[in-house]
Each structure stands twice: as C-alpha cells, then as structure tokens.
Motif scaffolding. Structure first.
Motif, PDB file in Angstrom:
ATOM      1  N   TYR A   6       4.141  55.212  38.321  1.00 16.84           N
ATOM      2  CA  TYR A   6       4.584  55.249  36.926  1.00 16.84           C
ATOM      3  C   TYR A   6       5.194  53.905  36.531  1.00 16.84           C
ATOM      4  CZ  TYR A   6       6.769  56.695  32.600  1.00 16.84           C
ATOM      5  OH  TYR A   6       7.129  56.774  31.269  1.00 16.84           O
ATOM      6  N   GLN A   7       6.044  53.357  37.389  1.00 20.25           N
ATOM      7  CA  GLN A   7       6.716  52.083  37.100  1.00 20.25           C
ATOM      8  C   GLN A   7       5.749  50.910  36.998  1.00 20.25           C
ATOM      9  OE1 GLN A   7      10.023  51.462  36.510  1.00 20.25           O
ATOM     10  NE2 GLN A   7      10.417  53.652  36.578  1.00 20.25           N
ATOM     11  N   THR A   8       4.740  50.884  37.855  1.00 22.88           N
ATOM     12  CA  THR A   8       3.852  49.720  37.908  1.00 22.88           C
ATOM     13  C   THR A   8       2.587  49.858  37.071  1.00 22.88           C
ATOM     14  OG1 THR A   8       2.754  50.558  39.901  1.00 22.88           O
ATOM     15  CG2 THR A   8       4.636  49.069  40.223  1.00 22.88           C
ATOM     16  N   SER A   9       2.100  51.068  36.889  1.00 18.72           N
ATOM     17  CA  SER A   9       0.795  51.241  36.250  1.00 18.72           C
ATOM     18  C   SER A   9       0.813  51.925  34.888  1.00 18.72           C
ATOM     19  CB  SER A   9      -0.124  52.037  37.181  1.00 18.72           C
ATOM     20  OG  SER A   9      -0.275  51.361  38.406  1.00 18.72           O
ATOM     21  N   ILE A  10       1.891  52.609  34.577  1.00 22.11           N
ATOM     22  CA  ILE A  10       1.967  53.300  33.288  1.00 22.11           C
ATOM     23  C   ILE A  10       3.023  52.674  32.383  1.00 22.11           C
ATOM     24  CG2 ILE A  10       2.521  55.483  32.140  1.00 22.11           C
ATOM     25  CD1 ILE A  10       1.111  56.924  34.405  1.00 22.11           C
ATOM     26  N   LEU A  11       4.224  52.492  32.895  1.00 21.21           N
ATOM     27  CA  LEU A  11       5.316  51.977  32.078  1.00 21.21           C
ATOM     28  C   LEU A  11       5.005  50.649  31.389  1.00 21.21           C
ATOM     29  CD1 LEU A  11       8.006  53.060  31.240  1.00 21.21           C
ATOM     30  CD2 LEU A  11       9.056  51.868  33.164  1.00 21.21           C
ATOM     31  N   PRO A  12       4.340  49.699  32.051  1.00 17.71           N
ATOM     32  CA  PRO A  12       4.007  48.449  31.342  1.00 17.71           C
ATOM     33  C   PRO A  12       3.062  48.662  30.154  1.00 17.71           C
ATOM     34  CG  PRO A  12       3.810  48.138  33.705  1.00 17.71           C
ATOM     35  CD  PRO A  12       4.013  49.608  33.470  1.00 17.71           C
ATOM     36  N   PHE A  13       2.384  49.788  30.116  1.00 14.55           N
ATOM     37  CA  PHE A  13       1.425  50.091  29.045  1.00 14.55           C
ATOM     38  C   PHE A  13       1.907  51.242  28.166  1.00 14.55           C
ATOM     39  CE2 PHE A  13      -0.713  48.277  32.684  1.00 14.55           C
ATOM     40  CZ  PHE A  13      -1.311  47.170  32.104  1.00 14.55           C
ATOM     41  N   ALA A  14       3.182  51.572  28.292  1.00 18.03           N
ATOM     42  CA  ALA A  14       3.736  52.700  27.535  1.00 18.03           C
ATOM     43  C   ALA A  14       3.595  52.494  26.033  1.00 18.03           C
ATOM     44  CB  ALA A  14       5.195  52.927  27.911  1.00 18.03           C
ATOM     45  N   TRP A  43      -2.923  59.111  35.921  1.00 13.44           N
ATOM     46  CA  TRP A  43      -2.651  59.265  37.355  1.00 13.44           C
ATOM     47  C   TRP A  43      -3.840  59.931  38.058  1.00 13.44           C
ATOM     48  CZ3 TRP A  43      -1.730  63.763  40.352  1.00 13.44           C
ATOM     49  CH2 TRP A  43      -1.321  63.483  41.662  1.00 13.44           C
ATOM     50  N   ARG A  44      -4.381  60.986  37.450  1.00 14.40           N
ATOM     51  CA  ARG A  44      -5.522  61.682  38.059  1.00 14.40           C
ATOM     52  C   ARG A  44      -6.772  60.796  38.131  1.00 14.40           C
ATOM     53  NH1 ARG A  44      -5.195  67.610  35.148  1.00 14.40           N
ATOM     54  NH2 ARG A  44      -3.618  68.473  36.538  1.00 14.40           N
ATOM     55  N   SER A  45      -6.902  59.885  37.180  1.00 13.17           N
ATOM     56  CA  SER A  45      -8.108  59.060  37.091  1.00 13.17           C
ATOM     57  C   SER A  45      -7.984  57.716  37.796  1.00 13.17           C
ATOM     58  CB  SER A  45      -8.436  58.795  35.617  1.00 13.17           C
ATOM     59  OG  SER A  45      -8.625  59.995  34.936  1.00 13.17           O
ATOM     60  N   LYS A  46      -6.831  57.428  38.355  1.00 14.19           N
ATOM     61  CA  LYS A  46      -6.602  56.102  38.927  1.00 14.19           C
ATOM     62  C   LYS A  46      -7.619  55.730  39.999  1.00 14.19           C
ATOM     63  CE  LYS A  46      -3.074  57.491  42.328  1.00 14.19           C
ATOM     64  NZ  LYS A  46      -3.389  58.902  42.355  1.00 14.19           N
ATOM     65  N   ASP A  47      -8.102  56.697  40.750  1.00 10.90           N
ATOM     66  CA  ASP A  47      -9.085  56.407  41.799  1.00 10.90           C
ATOM     67  C   ASP A  47     -10.469  56.107  41.230  1.00 10.90           C
ATOM     68  OD1 ASP A  47      -7.116  56.779  43.710  1.00 10.90           O
ATOM     69  OD2 ASP A  47      -7.593  58.903  43.985  1.00 10.90           O
ATOM     70  N   ASN A  48     -10.687  56.433  39.969  1.00 15.15           N
ATOM     71  CA  ASN A  48     -11.968  56.144  39.312  1.00 15.15           C
ATOM     72  C   ASN A  48     -12.014  54.745  38.711  1.00 15.15           C
ATOM     73  OD1 ASN A  48     -12.837  58.737  39.887  1.00 15.15           O
ATOM     74  ND2 ASN A  48     -12.061  59.546  37.957  1.00 15.15           N
ATOM     75  N   PHE A  49     -10.884  54.043  38.730  1.00 14.15           N
ATOM     76  CA  PHE A  49     -10.838  52.698  38.176  1.00 14.15           C
ATOM     77  C   PHE A  49     -11.588  51.764  39.116  1.00 14.15           C
ATOM     78  CE2 PHE A  49      -8.529  48.578  37.683  1.00 14.15           C
ATOM     79  CZ  PHE A  49      -8.986  48.294  36.407  1.00 14.15           C
ATOM     80  N   ARG A  50     -12.655  51.173  38.605  1.00 11.71           N
ATOM     81  CA  ARG A  50     -13.536  50.327  39.424  1.00 11.71           C
ATOM     82  C   ARG A  50     -13.456  48.854  39.044  1.00 11.71           C
ATOM     83  NH1 ARG A  50     -13.398  54.101  42.507  1.00 11.71           N
ATOM     84  NH2 ARG A  50     -14.906  55.764  42.504  1.00 11.71           N
ATOM     85  N   GLU A  51     -12.469  48.490  38.265  1.00 10.25           N
ATOM     86  CA  GLU A  51     -12.254  47.107  37.845  1.00 10.25           C
ATOM     87  C   GLU A  51     -13.439  46.515  37.093  1.00 10.25           C
ATOM     88  OE1 GLU A  51     -10.386  44.583  40.757  1.00 10.25           O
ATOM     89  OE2 GLU A  51      -9.275  46.271  41.590  1.00 10.25           O
ATOM     90  N   GLN A  52     -14.201  47.369  36.407  1.00  5.99           N
ATOM     91  CA  GLN A  52     -15.275  46.891  35.532  1.00  5.99           C
ATOM     92  C   GLN A  52     -14.687  46.478  34.185  1.00  5.99           C
ATOM     93  OE1 GLN A  52     -17.739  50.360  35.611  1.00  5.99           O
ATOM     94  NE2 GLN A  52     -18.878  49.655  37.403  1.00  5.99           N
ATOM     95  N   THR A  54     -10.417  45.757  32.297  1.00  6.06           N
ATOM     96  CA  THR A  54      -9.012  45.547  32.639  1.00  6.06           C
ATOM     97  C   THR A  54      -8.303  46.904  32.720  1.00  6.06           C
ATOM     98  OG1 THR A  54      -8.303  45.380  30.335  1.00  6.06           O
ATOM     99  CG2 THR A  54      -8.986  43.318  31.429  1.00  6.06           C
ATOM    100  N   TRP A  55      -7.171  46.917  33.374  1.00  5.08           N
ATOM    101  CA  TRP A  55      -6.384  48.151  33.475  1.00  5.08           C
ATOM    102  C   TRP A  55      -5.956  48.615  32.077  1.00  5.08           C
ATOM    103  CZ3 TRP A  55      -5.798  52.013  36.633  1.00  5.08           C
ATOM    104  CH2 TRP A  55      -4.745  52.904  36.454  1.00  5.08           C
ATOM    105  N   SER A  56      -5.606  47.682  31.194  1.00 13.27           N
ATOM    106  CA  SER A  56      -5.187  48.082  29.843  1.00 13.27           C
ATOM    107  C   SER A  56      -6.336  48.748  29.091  1.00 13.27           C
ATOM    108  CB  SER A  56      -4.640  46.889  29.053  1.00 13.27           C
ATOM    109  OG  SER A  56      -5.640  45.954  28.781  1.00 13.27           O
ATOM    110  N   THR A  57      -7.553  48.258  29.276  1.00 13.32           N
ATOM    111  CA  THR A  57      -8.715  48.896  28.654  1.00 13.32           C
ATOM    112  C   THR A  57      -8.898  50.305  29.202  1.00 13.32           C
ATOM    113  OG1 THR A  57      -9.802  46.774  28.302  1.00 13.32           O
ATOM    114  CG2 THR A  57     -11.224  48.721  28.318  1.00 13.32           C
TER     115      THR A  57
END
Length: 164
Positions: A6-14, A43-52, A54-57
């Motif tokens: 939450y601190q590293t992957s969600i909060l910066p994009f809150a 959180w549930r989809s984080k493993d589907n992130f394939r870096e195709q 950006t994380w913000s997208t």
C-alpha cells in the motif's frame, strides 16, 4: 494487502484513484467504497502487471474499470443513483471529499459527461500526455486530441449555463 504494498504501490498514486472515484460517485459513502474496491483490485492484479505500460497507467486502467463496473452494477441493481441533473447540492457539501466549492462545480460539470469522456478529461486534467491517455483508453492520439477539445467546449458551456 500488506502495508508495504500500500505504501509503495498505491499511496503514491492515491490522488489518481481519488480523482477517478470522485468523478463517478456522489456521496462520501460511495466514494469510500469505490476507493477501497480500487485498492483491492490493484492488489489482486499486481501479479498481472507485465511492464508493458507504466505503473501509473496500470493504476489508471484498474481505477477506471473498477469505477465503471461498480457504476453499471449499481444501475443494474436499481439502487438510487443521482444523475448530475438531480444531484442534491447538500449531498456535495456534507461530505469531506466534496468540500471545495469551485472543485465541486467542476466535478458537477464533469458528471454531465459520458463515462468515457469523464475518464478522458480527468486524465487531461492530470496533465497526462495524449499518448498515455490514448494507451489508457485504448484509442489513438488524434481521437484524444479531438475529444479533449470537444469536452472542454462542453464543460465551458455547462459551467456557463449552470453558474452564470
């Protein structure tokens, strides 16, 4: 969900998540429900992130999809849902997420737009490049440019009619 994620992957994009959830809700309760569901789905989809992209997208796409899905589900279930035309003014001012009056006016005008146009203008207001907006909405850059101009004209007209 771990607090580290939450601190590293969600909060910066809150702020992204908040703006999208706010554009698709009309009460503090719904806003909080949408925000929580978006965070859960990220959180549930984080493993589907394939870096195709950006994380913000990735966060934008999930946020938009969750909000649109919840909105459709709410309409289908027949829950009371205020359209932008009949949204009680007191509902906007009673809730913490809806206290800034000029911002309320903008969001009220944005709620007059179609669901896709809302998403597009929110991304534009976030100063996202047209290419990133096109990637998020699965369209092309020229379409984004034309639609942004039309949406800005429509918002100006709505604000002029409503507040002048």
């Amino acid at each position: 969900m771990s607090s580290n994620f939450y601190q590293t992957s969600i909060l910066p994009f809150a702020s992204i998540i908040i703006k999208i959830c706010r554009a698709y809700t009309h009460s503090q309760e719904d806003f909080e429900d949408y925000y929580q569901e978006v965070c859960l789905q990220i959180w549930r989809s984080k493993d589907n992130f394939r870096e195709q992209c950006t994380w913000s997208t990735f966060v934008y796409r999930i946020s938009l999809n969750v909000c649109l899905t919840l909105l459709k589900k709410k309409k289908r279930n027949g829950r009371t849902y205020f359209t932008s035309d009949v949204l009680p003014d007191m509902l906007l001012t009673e809730n913490k997420a809806f206290e800034d009056e000029p911002l309320n006016q903008l969001y009220t005008a944005i709620r007059h737009l179609s669901e896709v146009d809302r998403a597009l203008i929110l991304l534009y207001l976030e100063e996202k490049p047209y290419q990133e907006i096109a990637d998020i909405l699965s369209t092309n850059v020229n379409n984004v440019a034309v639609r942004v101009n039309r949406i800005k004209e429509r918002l100006k007209k709505i604000l002029d009619e409503k507040f002048n």
